[in-house]
Design an enzyme around this catalytic site. Structure first.
Site, mmCIF file in Angstrom:
data_model
loop_
_atom_site.group_PDB
_atom_site.id
_atom_site.type_symbol
_atom_site.label_atom_id
_atom_site.label_comp_id
_atom_site.label_asym_id
_atom_site.label_seq_id
_atom_site.Cartn_x
_atom_site.Cartn_y
_atom_site.Cartn_z
ATOM 1 N N GLN A 19 0.824 -1.136 -0.013
ATOM 2 C CA GLN A 19 -0.172 0.005 0.138
ATOM 3 C C GLN A 19 0.707 1.199 -0.091
ATOM 4 O OE1 GLN A 19 -2.504 -2.060 3.364
ATOM 5 N NE2 GLN A 19 -3.927 -0.421 2.366
ATOM 6 N N HIS A 76 1.256 -9.315 4.274
ATOM 7 C CA HIS A 76 -0.163 -8.540 4.288
ATOM 8 C C HIS A 76 -0.210 -8.085 2.695
ATOM 9 C CE1 HIS A 76 -2.141 -5.001 6.567
ATOM 10 N NE2 HIS A 76 -2.318 -4.891 5.467
ATOM 11 N N ASN A 93 -1.912 -10.932 8.064
ATOM 12 C CA ASN A 93 -2.958 -10.038 8.543
ATOM 13 C C ASN A 93 -4.365 -10.413 7.884
ATOM 14 O OD1 ASN A 93 -3.211 -7.074 9.272
ATOM 15 N ND2 ASN A 93 -4.261 -6.885 7.358
ATOM 16 N N GLU A 94 -5.165 -10.285 8.818
ATOM 17 C CA GLU A 94 -6.722 -10.329 8.606
ATOM 18 C C GLU A 94 -7.255 -11.720 7.702
ATOM 19 O OE1 GLU A 94 -7.869 -6.694 6.900
ATOM 20 O OE2 GLU A 94 -7.817 -5.837 8.798
HETATM 21 O O1 IFM Z 1 -6.063 -0.743 4.198
HETATM 22 C C1 IFM Z 1 -6.604 -1.928 5.019
HETATM 23 C C2 IFM Z 1 -5.417 -2.779 5.566
HETATM 24 O O2 IFM Z 1 -4.621 -3.263 4.373
HETATM 25 C C3 IFM Z 1 -6.102 -4.055 6.137
HETATM 26 N N1 IFM Z 1 -6.970 -3.557 6.999
HETATM 27 C C4 IFM Z 1 -8.050 -2.624 6.856
HETATM 28 C C5 IFM Z 1 -7.345 -1.311 6.038
HETATM 29 C C6 IFM Z 1 -8.412 -0.352 5.673
HETATM 30 O O3 IFM Z 1 -9.462 -1.066 4.795
#
Ligand code: IFM
Length: 428
Positions: A26, A120, A164-165
């Site tokens: 990002q 991520h 992540n997530e």
């Molecule tokens: O930008 C994302 C991040 O990569 C993961 N968690 C949520 C953020 C906002 O949408």
């Protein structure tokens, strides 16, 4: 939590860690070996913007460390892109490793603690050609990457974050339950590899969101919300605590090495999902109105819900907790100030009520590429995506003041949101 001018002075526990978070894809730019980059080229219709140079942070990482220092952050969460470390199968890039080692060294010199995320969203494209996280047979490639990178970072990492997530991972054409189970298995593998090289604590950032029924008095909505909550939150907590992976309508699986494979809860929290059994999509009903929009288009994080954060945290009393992401995207930076006041007061309440919360990392240090678009701006720092100039927003200075006094009071609310009593943000 809304009557902020009446807040008492809020203090966080001594040693509370304050900082911010980013992810390589990002902010760095030119993530050319990643599956995301390839998708952007192959399916442009799915991506209103191409990630391109993003914030140009691969080149500007030294400036970013100085920025973190200027803003008073104690900690920085960033990710290692597997796509740069192993751009082609079995070929590990020492230059990329040296880059992240240098980032770590500079952070250490600046006195900034390191939260490093191993995965991520920067999986190499070659890995997905072999099935990626959707294929059990391909998971050993991830293990090999972790085995390679962990010893290199171990001298620097203060906290490890594996993947992540996991709980919201999806990919077109993949069964999302199978995918999430595979990610869990990879998390467990990573946990045990890290343990061999480092005594530092390990977590897996979880996208926690409150799931609320649209009509709490309607049994179908409540039942539906409970099921959605399990899929989103309950599954993950249960799997990490017990090693058992349970998704409705599938055979449960027990993975011994998954059981208790975490040292702290890593929680990313933004919003709530309101679910209704009567609507076709059934979840993610956006709670917005024309006068309350954070940005000028529909975005899934449009609702502030600090009560949900408090409630989620109450479920996590068995281990220390870090907020590894929290924030909002907006054009009007006052929203961000409001979000900070609201969610931090929910966190303070949760601490008072027995949750061992050790730190807070804001998402995000700077405006960045929000996976398909540059429009949602999440940064404490504004980024000009043409010149890459970084300019701290008022909320960045507010956050610095919060860090300096390890809390806040009504005077800070008045200073940063003097117009709050007349604010129309909450009006329908
Ligand atoms: O930008 C994302 C991040 O990569 C993961 N968690 C949520 C953020 C906002 O949408």
């Amino acid at each position: 939590m809304l009557n902020m001018h009446n807040y008492p002075e809020i203090h966080f526990p001594e040693g509370f860690i304050w900082g911010s978070a980013t992810a390589a894809h990002q902010i760095e730019g030119d993530d050319i070996h990643s599956i995301n980059w390839r998708d952007q080229s192959m399916y442009p219709e799915r991506f209103p913007d191409h990630s391109g140079k993003a914030c140009n942070s691969y080149a500007m990482y030294k400036e970013d460390v100085v920025l973190l220092q200027k803003l008073g952050h104690h900690a920085y969460r960033f990710s290692i892109p597997w796509s740069r470390i192993e751009p082609a199968e079995g070929q590990f890039c020492e230059e990329a490793v040296a880059h992240y080692v240098d980032l770590c060294r500079r952070l250490k010199e600046a006195g900034i603690q390191i939260f490093v995320t191993l995965s991520h969203g920067s999986d190499p494209a070659w890995f997905w050609d072999k099935g990626g996280f959707a294929s059990r047979e391909a998971l050993h490639y991830f293990e090999r990457y972790v085995q390679f990178i962990v010893p290199r970072l171990a001298p620097y990492a203060d906290y490890w974050l594996t993947i992540n997530e996991i709980n919201i991972m999806d990919r077109p054409g993949c069964n999302s339950f199978d995918l999430r189970k595979n990610y869990m298995i990879c998390h467990a593998k990573a946990y045990h590899i890290i343990k061999k090289h480092s005594a530092k604590p390990i977590g897996a950032p979880h996208a926690a969101a409150s799931v609320v029924p649209r009509d709490p008095h309607f049994a179908a909505d409540s039942a539906h919300a409970a099921m959605q909550d399990w899929i989103l939150n309950g599954f993950f907590y249960h799997a990490l605590r017990t090693g058992e992976m349970v998704f409705p309508g599938t055979d449960a699986e027990i993975v011994e090495e998954l059981k208790d494979s975490f040292d702290f809860w890593a929680i990313n929290y933004y919003t709530r999902h309101q679910v209704s059994s009567r609507s076709k999509t059934r979840n993610n009903i956006l709670l917005t109105s024309n006068r309350m929009k954070l940005i000028d288009r529909e975005f899934y994080m449009s609702s502030f819900w600090p009560e949900g954060l408090y409630n989620e945290l109450q479920r996590l009393k068995d281990k220390p907790v870090f907020l590894t992401e929290n924030g909002c995207c907006c054009e009007d930076d006052r929203w961000r100030a409001l979000k900070l006041f609201q969610d931090l007061s929910a966190i303070a309440d949760a601490i008072k009520d027995g949750v061992d919360i050790r730190g807070y990392l804001h998402w995000s240090l700077m405006d960045n590429y929000e996976w398909v678009s540059f429009i949602p701006r999440f940064g404490l720092v504004h980024v000009n995506f043409k010149t890459f100039e970084r300019t701290p927003k008022p909320s960045a200075w507010l956050f610095r003041e919060i860090i300096e006094r390890n809390g806040f009071g009504p005077d800070l609310v008045s200073k940063y949101l003097p117009e709050l009593p007349k604010f129309k943000l909450f009006a329908e």
